[in-house]
Design a protein around this motif. Structure first.
Motif, PDB file in Angstrom:
ATOM      1  N   PHE A  24      44.423  75.723  46.306  1.00  0.00           N
ATOM      2  CA  PHE A  24      43.439  76.785  46.485  1.00  0.00           C
ATOM      3  C   PHE A  24      42.541  76.422  47.668  1.00  0.00           C
ATOM      4  N   ARG A  25      42.459  77.320  48.645  1.00  0.00           N
ATOM      5  CA  ARG A  25      41.711  77.056  49.872  1.00  0.00           C
ATOM      6  C   ARG A  25      40.645  78.131  50.073  1.00  0.00           C
ATOM      7  N   VAL A  26      39.483  77.691  50.579  1.00  0.00           N
ATOM      8  CA  VAL A  26      38.358  78.585  50.853  1.00  0.00           C
ATOM      9  C   VAL A  26      37.923  78.370  52.293  1.00  0.00           C
ATOM     10  N   ALA A  27      37.767  79.483  53.032  1.00  0.00           N
ATOM     11  CA  ALA A  27      37.313  79.447  54.423  1.00  0.00           C
ATOM     12  C   ALA A  27      36.409  80.647  54.673  1.00  0.00           C
ATOM     13  N   SER A  28      35.864  80.719  55.858  1.00  0.00           N
ATOM     14  CA  SER A  28      34.962  81.823  56.183  1.00  0.00           C
ATOM     15  C   SER A  28      35.680  83.170  56.206  1.00  0.00           C
ATOM     16  N   SER A  29      36.975  83.157  56.480  1.00  0.00           N
ATOM     17  CA  SER A  29      37.747  84.405  56.518  1.00  0.00           C
ATOM     18  C   SER A  29      38.158  84.896  55.129  1.00  0.00           C
ATOM     19  N   GLY A  30      38.109  84.035  54.119  1.00  0.00           N
ATOM     20  CA  GLY A  30      38.499  84.421  52.763  1.00  0.00           C
ATOM     21  C   GLY A  30      39.006  83.228  51.979  1.00  0.00           C
ATOM     22  N   THR A  49      35.738  90.215  53.013  1.00  0.00           N
ATOM     23  CA  THR A  49      35.100  91.520  52.801  1.00  0.00           C
ATOM     24  C   THR A  49      35.401  92.109  51.425  1.00  0.00           C
ATOM     25  N   GLU A  50      36.360  91.533  50.710  1.00  0.00           N
ATOM     26  CA  GLU A  50      36.746  92.067  49.403  1.00  0.00           C
ATOM     27  C   GLU A  50      35.996  91.403  48.251  1.00  0.00           C
ATOM     28  N   VAL A  51      35.446  90.229  48.459  1.00  0.00           N
ATOM     29  CA  VAL A  51      34.800  89.486  47.375  1.00  0.00           C
ATOM     30  C   VAL A  51      33.504  90.195  46.971  1.00  0.00           C
TER      31      VAL A  51
END
Length: 533
Positions: A19-25, A42-44
């Motif tokens: 599981f990866r988290v970045a500024s793009s999503g 933008t979906e979160v």
């Protein structure tokens, strides 16, 4: 900058991933499969953190009302995840309290496509309604939910290494519930009408489950729908909705959701000259109350026709075997064709066997149940309220017999089937004329046959002997029988008492007997025992 978490699971999957988290999503990818679950920044919309069986869970809600679930986080990951969500998506991570009391009494709450069970306003567990296969009322106050395995819903067979999965849960729902009215116009209605609007709380809960469980499937997903189909087992009329991966039976009281992968066999058999039976064999029986049904028996009229158009594209239809876009054929042909294509199972039809009347089956009884006994190429199928399927390869021996010696029993015979796996089946009241074609069918299948039937000639002689015995018995019991003369050497248990009895000289019988004695020689009279008073 990207932050990665290892050994994280997506949803109910048993496959771990990264599981990866970045500024793009954020995104999740399995270690073995190539599928990727991605959510853009933008979906979160919201995020929650809670304790589950596989560590800690992160729930992400999107703006299109979709929810993604990720399990397997450690306790120490909460602060890191909260910081990342605040930094990249400006979303606060809310922590949900979980009840660990272990109580089984609480309140249910429908949350989107899930059913939550609350104890003390804290979540005890949640059930995904998308996996609810059936909802039944077991008794007046119990509601039973049956689940299909996630692996079955995806069209894959479960592997041996997978853990156990819950397949059923029951809720005890006592009390009454009042139907919600749209207006107050009914305030002046009688008490009887008010009572009619009151239903049991179990029934209200059951109706809510049926409604919520279907929210994940829009009308556009239905390929074809058949209305008011007569189902003999379980008895009733149901609407049959065909979906890409499952079918749904909708009746007045019961609803069933059947995955195509759970269908083991399909049968198309003629019941008589007017009706056709279409039978589904299920690996997982459906239940109605306490009764389980492994076979669904549908009945169609031969003359009934239907015009139907499948809600599928030409590309999708080309993927299935012998499936057409439009149909204008008899109903049973359309139903069987669609079932065969979607379930990918061959249809077993009547074989070469024919009875004396030209029918592929025989009328027979199994215990107290009457039905049709079909002789197929690889099976012997008894179709009734409780269908029984016997494979020819599993038959050890067949015994023909005819119990009793009366004229009535001479018209029928019994057939006992002994299987190699253990069970034995005794089919009775089969017409005698069907013995010859049945015997030829079994011998053609290389089945061992043992004949214990009594020939008709012996039956007639036995019946005649019984009649003569009855006549002799009736003559011997007549009061006008000729008595046997007692000899001096005969032993009798009353002989000692008879020696003490002496007839008086006045004992000469009635006047009628006296007049008869003048014209006829005296006949010996039966010895009678006298009792002194």
């Amino acid at each position: 900058m990207t932050t990665q978490f290892d050994r994280v699971y997506h949803g109910l999957s048993t496959e771990p991933g990264k599981f990866r988290v970045a500024s793009s999503g954020m995104a999740w990818r399995g270690e073995e499969a190539d599928n990727v679950i991605a959510i853009s920044s933008t979906e979160v919309k919201w995020a929650r953190w809670l304790r589950v069986a596989r560590g800690f869970q992160l729930r992400i809600g999107t703006k299109d009302r979709r929810r993604e679930v990720f399990d397997g986080f450690e306790r120490d990951d909460q602060e890191k995840v909260a910081s990342l969500l605040k930094q990249h998506f400006s979303v606060a991570l809310e922590a949900d309290d979980i009840s660990f009391r272990g109580w089984n009494w609480g309140v249910t709450d429908f949350r989107g496509d899930e059913l939550a069970f609350l104890v003390g306003n804290k979540t005890s567990f949640e059930l995904p309604l998308q996996y609810v296969a059936n909802s039944n009322i077991a008794g007046r106050t119990e509601v039973s939910l049956e689940f299909m395995a996630p692996s079955d819903s995806a069209g894959k067979k479960p592997s041996k290494g997978q853990p156990d999965e819950m397949v059923e849960i029951r809720f005890f729902v006592p009390g009454q519930s009042t139907r919600v009215r749209g207006s107050d116009e009914g305030s002046n209605k009688s008490d009887a009408e008010d009572e009619a609007n009151d239903v049991s709380a179990a029934q209200a809960f059951h109706d809510a489950i049926k409604e919520k469980a279907e929210l994940g499937h829009v009308a556009g997903d239905i390929i074809l729908s058949f209305e008011e189909v007569l189902v003999l087992t379980p008895r009733g009329r149901y609407d049959v909705d065909m979906f890409p991966e499952f079918l749904r039976l909708r009746g007045k009281t019961y609803d069933y959701k059947i995955v195509y992968t759970s269908i083991s066999r399909l049968f198309l058999l003629p019941k008589d000259d007017l009706h056709i039976l279409f039978i589904l064999g299920l690996n997982v029986p459906i239940r109605q109350g306490q009764t389980r049904y492994q076979y669904l028996v549908m009945q169609f009229s031969r003359e009934e026709e239907i015009t139907a158009e499948l809600n599928m594209s030409e590309e999708e239809i080309a993927k299935h075997d012998r499936l057409k876009k439009n149909y204008e054929d008899p109903t049973f042909e359309v139903v069987s064709s669609v079932f065969r294509a979607l379930s990918k199972k061959k249809i077993v039809s009547a074989g070469s066997f024919q009875s004396r009347t030209g029918h592929p089956g025989l009328k027979a009884n199994l215990k107290a149940v009457q039905g049709d006994l079909f002789m197929l190429d690889k099976y012997i199928f008894f179709v009734s309220k409780q269908p029984v399927l016997i494979e020819i390869s599993d038959i050890h021996q067949v015994v023909f017999s005819r119990l009793g010696a009366g004229i009535a029993t001479a018209r029928t015979f019994d057939m006992q089937i002994v299987t190699k796996s253990g069970p034995e089946y005794m089919f009775t009241s089969i017409n005698k004329e069907e013995h010859e074609p049945t015997d030829a069918y079994l011998k053609d299948k290389k089945v061992r046959v043992k004949n214990e039937m009594v020939p008709d000639g012996d039956l007639l002689l036995a019946a005649a002997g019984d009649d003569s015995d009855e006549e002799m018995q009736s003559v011997a019991s007549d009061d006008d029988e000729v008595p046997r003369v007692r000899r001096a050497g005969d032993d009798d248990e009353d002989s000692e008492d008879d020696e003490d009895f002496q007839a008086s000289s006045s004992d000469q019988g009635s006047p009628t007997e006296t007049s008869d004695s003048d014209s006829e020689p005296a006949r010996p009279r039966p010895t009678r025992r006298a009792t002194a008073t």
